[in-house]
Design a protein around this motif. Structure first.
Motif, PDB file in Angstrom:
ATOM      1  N   GLU A 189      15.671  -6.953  -4.521  1.00 22.33           N
ATOM      2  CA  GLU A 189      16.093  -5.825  -4.909  1.00 22.33           C
ATOM      3  C   GLU A 189      15.255  -4.877  -5.233  1.00 22.33           C
ATOM      4  OE1 GLU A 189      19.318  -8.932  -7.463  1.00 22.33           O
ATOM      5  OE2 GLU A 189      18.240  -7.278  -8.691  1.00 22.33           O
ATOM      6  N   GLN A 190      13.841  -5.029  -5.497  1.00 23.93           N
ATOM      7  CA  GLN A 190      12.848  -3.978  -5.986  1.00 23.93           C
ATOM      8  C   GLN A 190      12.674  -3.660  -4.604  1.00 23.93           C
ATOM      9  OE1 GLN A 190      10.176  -6.087  -9.134  1.00 23.93           O
ATOM     10  NE2 GLN A 190      10.179  -4.002  -9.277  1.00 23.93           N
ATOM     11  N   LEU A 191      12.340  -4.452  -3.543  1.00 24.98           N
ATOM     12  CA  LEU A 191      12.072  -3.948  -2.111  1.00 24.98           C
ATOM     13  C   LEU A 191      12.995  -3.031  -1.731  1.00 24.98           C
ATOM     14  CD1 LEU A 191      10.435  -7.315  -0.961  1.00 24.98           C
ATOM     15  CD2 LEU A 191       9.362  -5.251  -1.482  1.00 24.98           C
ATOM     16  N   ALA A 192      14.238  -3.377  -1.884  1.00 27.29           N
ATOM     17  CA  ALA A 192      15.578  -2.517  -1.471  1.00 27.29           C
ATOM     18  C   ALA A 192      15.396  -1.205  -2.120  1.00 27.29           C
ATOM     19  CB  ALA A 192      16.798  -3.087  -1.516  1.00 27.29           C
ATOM     20  N   ALA A 193      15.072  -1.264  -3.549  1.00 28.24           N
ATOM     21  CA  ALA A 193      14.939   0.221  -4.117  1.00 28.24           C
ATOM     22  C   ALA A 193      14.107   0.826  -3.591  1.00 28.24           C
ATOM     23  CB  ALA A 193      14.943  -0.217  -5.641  1.00 28.24           C
ATOM     24  N   PHE A 194      12.617   0.266  -3.323  1.00 25.33           N
ATOM     25  CA  PHE A 194      11.604   0.834  -2.783  1.00 25.33           C
ATOM     26  C   PHE A 194      11.885   1.515  -1.290  1.00 25.33           C
ATOM     27  CE2 PHE A 194       6.936   0.184  -1.072  1.00 25.33           C
ATOM     28  CZ  PHE A 194       6.315   1.158  -2.090  1.00 25.33           C
ATOM     29  N   ALA A 195      12.343   0.896  -0.543  1.00 23.71           N
ATOM     30  CA  ALA A 195      12.730   1.319   0.765  1.00 23.71           C
ATOM     31  C   ALA A 195      13.842   2.579   0.612  1.00 23.71           C
ATOM     32  CB  ALA A 195      13.868   0.467   1.671  1.00 23.71           C
ATOM     33  N   THR A 196      14.660   2.693  -0.370  1.00 17.77           N
ATOM     34  CA  THR A 196      15.386   4.004  -0.437  1.00 17.77           C
ATOM     35  C   THR A 196      14.555   5.022  -1.057  1.00 17.77           C
ATOM     36  OG1 THR A 196      17.186   2.750  -1.236  1.00 17.77           O
ATOM     37  CG2 THR A 196      17.196   4.645  -1.994  1.00 17.77           C
ATOM     38  N   ALA A 197      13.624   4.696  -1.986  1.00 14.44           N
ATOM     39  CA  ALA A 197      12.707   5.674  -2.317  1.00 14.44           C
ATOM     40  C   ALA A 197      11.740   6.228  -1.225  1.00 14.44           C
ATOM     41  CB  ALA A 197      11.807   5.079  -3.597  1.00 14.44           C
ATOM     42  N   ASN A 198      11.278   5.469  -0.519  1.00 14.71           N
ATOM     43  CA  ASN A 198      10.499   5.863   0.514  1.00 14.71           C
ATOM     44  C   ASN A 198      11.289   6.915   1.396  1.00 14.71           C
ATOM     45  OD1 ASN A 198       7.661   4.980   0.675  1.00 14.71           O
ATOM     46  ND2 ASN A 198       8.870   3.073   0.024  1.00 14.71           N
ATOM     47  N   ALA A 199      12.595   6.417   1.631  1.00 11.30           N
ATOM     48  CA  ALA A 199      13.411   7.220   2.789  1.00 11.30           C
ATOM     49  C   ALA A 199      13.725   8.681   2.067  1.00 11.30           C
ATOM     50  CB  ALA A 199      14.721   6.505   2.817  1.00 11.30           C
ATOM     51  N   GLN A 200      13.833   8.413   0.661  1.00  7.61           N
ATOM     52  CA  GLN A 200      14.220  10.147   0.235  1.00  7.61           C
ATOM     53  C   GLN A 200      12.733  10.813   0.119  1.00  7.61           C
ATOM     54  OE1 GLN A 200      15.778   7.791  -3.410  1.00  7.61           O
ATOM     55  NE2 GLN A 200      16.814   9.593  -3.812  1.00  7.61           N
ATOM     56  N   ALA A 201      11.513  10.186  -0.104  1.00 10.18           N
ATOM     57  CA  ALA A 201      10.465  11.045   0.050  1.00 10.18           C
ATOM     58  C   ALA A 201      10.159  11.431   1.410  1.00 10.18           C
ATOM     59  CB  ALA A 201       9.037  10.066  -0.371  1.00 10.18           C
ATOM     60  N   GLU A 202      10.501  10.725   2.358  1.00 14.57           N
ATOM     61  CA  GLU A 202      10.427  11.199   3.833  1.00 14.57           C
ATOM     62  C   GLU A 202      11.526  12.460   4.076  1.00 14.57           C
ATOM     63  OE1 GLU A 202       9.244   9.655   7.885  1.00 14.57           O
ATOM     64  OE2 GLU A 202       8.636   9.102   5.796  1.00 14.57           O
ATOM     65  N   ALA A 203      12.666  12.462   3.548  1.00 19.13           N
ATOM     66  CA  ALA A 203      13.464  13.336   3.583  1.00 19.13           C
ATOM     67  C   ALA A 203      13.176  14.747   2.869  1.00 19.13           C
ATOM     68  CB  ALA A 203      14.790  12.854   2.996  1.00 19.13           C
ATOM     69  N   ALA A 204      12.374  14.430   1.861  1.00 21.54           N
ATOM     70  CA  ALA A 204      11.688  15.743   1.235  1.00 21.54           C
ATOM     71  C   ALA A 204      10.752  16.238   1.987  1.00 21.54           C
ATOM     72  CB  ALA A 204      11.266  15.168  -0.305  1.00 21.54           C
ATOM     73  N   GLY A 205      10.236  15.565   2.868  1.00 20.72           N
ATOM     74  CA  GLY A 205       9.201  16.107   3.815  1.00 20.72           C
ATOM     75  C   GLY A 205       7.649  15.535   3.573  1.00 20.72           C
ATOM     76  N   LEU A 206       7.801  14.623   2.746  1.00 19.67           N
ATOM     77  CA  LEU A 206       6.597  13.874   2.383  1.00 19.67           C
ATOM     78  C   LEU A 206       6.289  12.884   3.768  1.00 19.67           C
ATOM     79  CD1 LEU A 206       6.991  13.206  -1.549  1.00 19.67           C
ATOM     80  CD2 LEU A 206       5.559  14.871  -0.290  1.00 19.67           C
ATOM     81  N   ARG A 207       4.737  12.856   3.878  1.00 23.52           N
ATOM     82  CA  ARG A 207       4.242  11.779   5.056  1.00 23.52           C
ATOM     83  C   ARG A 207       3.129  10.991   4.520  1.00 23.52           C
ATOM     84  NH1 ARG A 207       8.530  13.119   6.269  1.00 23.52           N
ATOM     85  NH2 ARG A 207       9.446  14.153   8.113  1.00 23.52           N
TER      86      ARG A 207
END
Ligand SMILES: *Cc1c(COP(=O)(O)O)cnc(C)c1O
Length: 392
Positions: A189-207
């Protein structure tokens, strides 16, 4: 009659010593580097390297292939930088009184859960430089890190700071809650939440170039936690994060040996009370050995029954552990030799097991705690003695 006669003065150890085997640190790091299979290894040397000594352990870990150092506090990272260590370092636990400017000036990466961002930006602006930060998402541990609810707003603010040139978001990270119990579902569950957070960061333009979530238990038990950087602490010191699994079964070598010498030895009659409260009384005429380690040295006061090895025999501590000393009943154990003084004979509390001494885990069990706490709390009154300081 048994008494220790040191061959030469030069070979004598301090009367109480925590012997730190840096070859074991290097072995453990090489093992973790191999397990991480391509991910970089951040050696977590917070809390004075879990009581082992931050600077020597950091150097040994870097020699053996770790490429990062991890600390809780900025004030733990600064002395390592001042000592000449130029590896990347990350410090992740801050207060409004933390010295962000000193960290940025020393090129120490900063974990950031949200509120710290303006403080770090201010430090970078004052220094006319760019701070390196790792954004922390709370994927379920409920301690440090930004909540998923606040994450979108946080990554947007971080991206704005990045565009303004005050920070670079180097990494996104989180921390695992139950990786030491590999059967539990929450890690996935933590890994799934981590994947979501990473996708959101990416969407905000962070690399960010780095993603990291694995502690020792993660490194040792599941490759899907490795990403491209892992953060082992306990395993560096050769200790197992899993209940019921030994260091050896994980390919690790315990690093710390805790030893002293018997400081006094005397014959007593049956019924002799021992230590404050007289909780223990000798069953028959016996011989008591005084072990000059107590809670001021970091031996938990509650750990009566903890093992002490003398002349190849293991004796449980009897009676209460005091500030400076504790007692073993030399007539108590099977095969015990009660005749003759053992004053000056080595007393081993724990170590890698080479001399049949107990493991840190046995002391942890006696104290109702975990191996982490036992080694980390060995106090500064116990000198650290470093072995195998030269890289092998
Ligand atoms: C202490 C700590 C680690 C290391 O944990 P171990 O269980 O000792 O491997 C890794 N990451 C963070 C954020 C920590 O606080």
């Amino acid at each position: 009659m048994k008494s220790a006669v040191p061959a030469t003065l030069a070979e004598r150890l301090p009367e109480r010593a925590a012997i730190i085997d840096l070859a074991a640190v290097r072995h453990n790091v090489r093992h973790l580097v191999a397990l991480a299979a391509g991910a970089d290894v951040m050696a977590v040397v917070k809390a004075d390297a879990y009581g082992h000594g931050a600077l020597p352990v950091a150097r040994a870990a870097l020699e053996a292939g770790a490429s990062w150092l991890g600390l809780a506090h900025i004030c733990e990272a600064l002395p390592l930088r001042a000592a000449g260590i130029d590896s990347p370092m990350l410090a992740w636990l801050h207060t409004i009184d933390s010295d962000f400017a000193a960290a940025v000036a020393a090129n120490i990466d900063l974990g950031c859960s949200g509120w710290e961002l303006p403080y770090i930006v201010a430090a970078a602006e004052a220094l006319r430089t760019t701070a390196r930060i790792h954004l922390k998402i709370d994927t379920g541990l409920g301690r440090n890190g930004c909540t998923p609810a606040d994450w979108d707003e946080f990554v947007r603010r971080a991206r704005q700071a990045e565009l303004a040139g005050t920070v670079t978001v180097v990494g996104i990270f989180s921390h695992l809650a139950v990786a030491d119990e590999p059967d539990r579902p929450e890690t996935a569950e933590q890994l799934a939440a981590f994947a979501t957070a990473n996708a959101q960061a990416e969407a905000a333009g962070l690399r960010p170039s780095l993603r990291h979530i694995a502690n020792s238990a993660g490194v040792l038990s599941r490759a899907d936690t490795h990403f491209n950087l892992v953060r082992p602490g306990l395993a560096l010191y050769g200790l197992s994060p899993f209940a019921g699994r030994t260091s050896e079964s994980l390919g690790l070598r315990p690093v710390m040996t805790l030893r002293t010498v018997i400081s006094l030895c005397k014959d007593v009659p049956a019924g002799q009370g021992v230590s404050y409260g007289l909780d223990y009384r000798t069953a028959s005429a016996s011989t008591l050995g005084l072990v000059p380690l107590g809670y001021a040295d970091g031996i938990p006061r509650i750990a009566t029954g903890g093992p002490v090895r003398v002349n190849g025999v293991t004796y449980p501590v009897v009676g209460r552990i005091a500030m400076d000393q504790m007692v073993i009943d030399l007539g108590y154990a099977e095969g015990a030799a009660t005749d003759g003084s053992v004053i000056g004979t080595e007393a081993l509390l724990f170590g890698p097991g080479d001399d049949g001494e107990a493991s840190v885990d046995e002391w942890a069990a006696a104290a109702g705690t975990i191996n982490y706490e036992v080694v980390t709390r060995i106090s500064p009154r116990v000198p650290r003695v470093y072995r195998n300081t030269t890289p092998d």
